[in-house]
Write an enzyme that holds these catalytic residues in place. Structure first.
Site, PDB file in Angstrom:
ATOM      1  N   ASN A  14      -2.705   0.541   4.993  1.00 35.76           N
ATOM      2  CA  ASN A  14      -2.899   0.839   3.865  1.00 35.76           C
ATOM      3  C   ASN A  14      -3.819  -0.104   3.108  1.00 35.76           C
ATOM      4  O   ASN A  14      -3.115  -1.131   2.416  1.00 35.76           O
ATOM      5  CB  ASN A  14      -1.854   1.456   3.014  1.00 35.76           C
ATOM      6  CG  ASN A  14      -1.551   3.021   3.417  1.00 35.76           C
ATOM      7  OD1 ASN A  14      -2.178   3.648   4.003  1.00 35.76           O
ATOM      8  ND2 ASN A  14      -0.480   3.539   2.939  1.00 35.76           N
ATOM      9  N   GLN A  15      -4.894  -0.345   2.958  1.00 38.53           N
ATOM     10  CA  GLN A  15      -5.574  -1.444   2.472  1.00 38.53           C
ATOM     11  C   GLN A  15      -5.623  -1.408   0.862  1.00 38.53           C
ATOM     12  O   GLN A  15      -6.528  -0.845   0.278  1.00 38.53           O
ATOM     13  CB  GLN A  15      -7.122  -1.214   2.917  1.00 38.53           C
ATOM     14  CG  GLN A  15      -7.519  -2.289   3.986  1.00 38.53           C
ATOM     15  CD  GLN A  15      -6.688  -3.364   4.562  1.00 38.53           C
ATOM     16  OE1 GLN A  15      -5.862  -3.284   5.405  1.00 38.53           O
ATOM     17  NE2 GLN A  15      -6.578  -4.387   3.934  1.00 38.53           N
ATOM     18  N   SER A  16      -4.686  -2.170   0.357  1.00 37.27           N
ATOM     19  CA  SER A  16      -4.695  -2.557  -0.959  1.00 37.27           C
ATOM     20  C   SER A  16      -5.417  -3.596  -1.326  1.00 37.27           C
ATOM     21  O   SER A  16      -6.084  -4.176  -0.308  1.00 37.27           O
ATOM     22  CB  SER A  16      -3.027  -2.627  -1.422  1.00 37.27           C
ATOM     23  OG  SER A  16      -2.640  -3.756  -0.503  1.00 37.27           O
ATOM     24  N   ALA A  17      -5.361  -4.048  -2.369  1.00 33.26           N
ATOM     25  CA  ALA A  17      -6.507  -5.239  -2.477  1.00 33.26           C
ATOM     26  C   ALA A  17      -5.571  -6.573  -2.149  1.00 33.26           C
ATOM     27  O   ALA A  17      -6.321  -7.342  -1.439  1.00 33.26           O
ATOM     28  CB  ALA A  17      -6.282  -5.485  -4.303  1.00 33.26           C
ATOM     29  N   VAL A  18      -4.449  -6.544  -2.326  1.00 31.26           N
ATOM     30  CA  VAL A  18      -3.651  -7.755  -1.358  1.00 31.26           C
ATOM     31  C   VAL A  18      -3.983  -7.531   0.156  1.00 31.26           C
ATOM     32  O   VAL A  18      -4.152  -8.363   0.875  1.00 31.26           O
ATOM     33  CB  VAL A  18      -2.159  -7.624  -1.756  1.00 31.26           C
ATOM     34  CG1 VAL A  18      -1.442  -8.590  -0.762  1.00 31.26           C
ATOM     35  CG2 VAL A  18      -2.025  -7.874  -2.998  1.00 31.26           C
ATOM     36  N   LYS A 200       9.896 -15.003  -6.811  1.00 30.92           N
ATOM     37  CA  LYS A 200       8.971 -13.856  -6.949  1.00 30.92           C
ATOM     38  C   LYS A 200       9.709 -12.670  -7.896  1.00 30.92           C
ATOM     39  O   LYS A 200       9.165 -12.035  -8.713  1.00 30.92           O
ATOM     40  CB  LYS A 200       8.387 -13.296  -5.696  1.00 30.92           C
ATOM     41  CG  LYS A 200       7.262 -12.176  -5.798  1.00 30.92           C
ATOM     42  CD  LYS A 200       6.083 -12.666  -6.605  1.00 30.92           C
ATOM     43  CE  LYS A 200       4.769 -11.716  -6.879  1.00 30.92           C
ATOM     44  NZ  LYS A 200       4.412 -11.187  -5.638  1.00 30.92           N
ATOM     45  N   ASN A 204       8.200 -11.224 -11.376  1.00 27.41           N
ATOM     46  CA  ASN A 204       7.769  -9.844 -11.425  1.00 27.41           C
ATOM     47  C   ASN A 204       8.553  -9.078 -12.445  1.00 27.41           C
ATOM     48  O   ASN A 204       7.830  -8.184 -13.164  1.00 27.41           O
ATOM     49  CB  ASN A 204       8.143  -8.957 -10.174  1.00 27.41           C
ATOM     50  CG  ASN A 204       6.681  -9.309  -9.042  1.00 27.41           C
ATOM     51  OD1 ASN A 204       5.782  -9.695  -9.302  1.00 27.41           O
ATOM     52  ND2 ASN A 204       7.147  -9.120  -7.667  1.00 27.41           N
ATOM     53  N   ASN A 208       6.052  -8.531 -15.037  1.00 27.24           N
ATOM     54  CA  ASN A 208       5.526  -6.913 -14.849  1.00 27.24           C
ATOM     55  C   ASN A 208       5.970  -6.082 -16.120  1.00 27.24           C
ATOM     56  O   ASN A 208       5.520  -5.115 -16.825  1.00 27.24           O
ATOM     57  CB  ASN A 208       5.878  -6.418 -13.500  1.00 27.24           C
ATOM     58  CG  ASN A 208       4.889  -6.653 -12.615  1.00 27.24           C
ATOM     59  OD1 ASN A 208       3.906  -5.883 -12.308  1.00 27.24           O
ATOM     60  ND2 ASN A 208       4.910  -7.594 -11.566  1.00 27.24           N
ATOM     61  N   GLU A 282       6.131   0.675  -9.389  1.00 28.82           N
ATOM     62  CA  GLU A 282       7.101  -0.059  -8.547  1.00 28.82           C
ATOM     63  C   GLU A 282       8.249  -0.389  -9.127  1.00 28.82           C
ATOM     64  O   GLU A 282       8.887  -1.582  -8.742  1.00 28.82           O
ATOM     65  CB  GLU A 282       6.289  -1.101  -7.730  1.00 28.82           C
ATOM     66  CG  GLU A 282       5.371  -0.883  -6.779  1.00 28.82           C
ATOM     67  CD  GLU A 282       4.657  -2.306  -6.134  1.00 28.82           C
ATOM     68  OE1 GLU A 282       5.103  -2.353  -4.681  1.00 28.82           O
ATOM     69  OE2 GLU A 282       4.400  -3.012  -6.764  1.00 28.82           O
TER      70      GLU A 282
END
Length: 297
Positions: A14-18, A200, A204, A208, A282
């Site tokens: 699943n090609q996310s930006a990351v 992290k 987050n 976030n 998330e």
């Protein structure tokens, strides 16, 4: 080396930006072959590759060795590494495991490149005979249109921090970790991934939450008296919880995190991006673990 969205033969899920940036950095040196699994951006990436505009590396067009739309297309390929860079949302966990199971072989290493505390645990349970690595990303990036990736800032010297989670052989896991991070200077091997995950998590939970609540990027939040008060309160509470659970989080972590964001360009956090786009948040990955730990205490 072959990677399912990684380098050797690597597959990236699943090609996310990351995920797109990770795949690019793993492939660009030419020592690995990368397959990317794309969904909504499949046509754009298959035709033109990823168009990347980054503050760290400039502008590039990245074309993976292979672009797949369904994991069954590559189920007969022997992948050295499989990377899951999907959003850490509970609704996708079962699907992720069932898909990855189709390409995991006895020698395959799995890298979870996701938010949260120990998101890789579901892989260690599903694949106890395989080496599982855990990764953390410290980039601010987004997919602004199909296949078009924008990376605006970073808050750490390295983009990706990767450590060992589980393996039948410590020596084998250490070798596979070294092999992976050697592909690019953007990757750093860390000894205690749990502490890095908690740092992290503090980041987050703090930014976030604050940016989503205030519907503002990090600079606007920090320029506000109520915003900086909220940020510090969230960060200190999360830090104290980590200490209470026995995490050896370095002193000064809260100040360091806040200073990192004060010195960085404005960041539109992933939760704020999802909120504005009407996508699922998330919440379990970023906030659910804290509730669990508070119940334990």
């Amino acid at each position: 080396m072959v990677v399912h969205s990684l380098g050797s033969t690597n597959l990236q899920e699943n090609q996310s930006a990351v995920g797109a940036i990770a795949a690019w950095r793993l492939q660009h040196a030419g020592y690995s072959r990368v397959t990317t699994l794309c969904r909504s951006n499949y046509d754009a990436v298959k035709t033109s590759g990823f168009r990347l505009s980054t503050s760290l590396w400039g502008k590039h067009i990245y074309k993976p060795d292979r672009v797949a739309n369904d994991i069954r297309e590559v189920k007969h390929t022997e992948f050295d590494y499989v990377v899951d860079a999907t959003k850490n949302i509970s609704a996708t966990w079962t699907l992720s495991i069932s898909e990855i199971r189709q390409v995991v072989r006895p020698r395959t290493t799995i890298l979870s490149l996701q938010n949260g505390m120990q998101p890789e645990r579901r892989f260690t349970k599903a694949f106890p005979a395989n080496t599982v690595l855990a990764g953390i990303c410290f980039l601010s990036c987004s997919q602004i249109s199909p296949g078009c990736i924008l990376q605006t800032s970073h808050i750490r010297p390295h983009a990706f921090y990767i450590g060992m989670s589980s393996s039948p052989s410590f020596r084998d896991a250490k070798q596979k970790l070294r092999r992976l991070v050697s592909l690019d200077s953007s990757f750093l091997a860390v000894r205690d991934i749990r502490i890095q995950q908690w740092i992290k998590l503090i980041t987050n939970v703090t930014f976030n939450s604050a940016t989503a609540l205030m519907n503002a990027h990090t600079r606007d939040v920090l320029d506000s008296a109520s915003g900086i008060e909220l940020v510090r309160a969230l960060a200190e509470e999360c830090y104290e919880l980590g200490l209470a659970l026995g995490m050896a989080i370095p002193q000064g972590t809260v100040d360091s995190i806040i200073e990192d964001f004060l010195s960085a360009p404005p960041v539109v956090t992933s939760m704020l991006q999802d909120l504005r786009a009407g996508r699922p948040l998330e919440l379990d990955a970023l906030l659910g673990k804290l509730k669990t730990y508070l119940v334990i205490l």
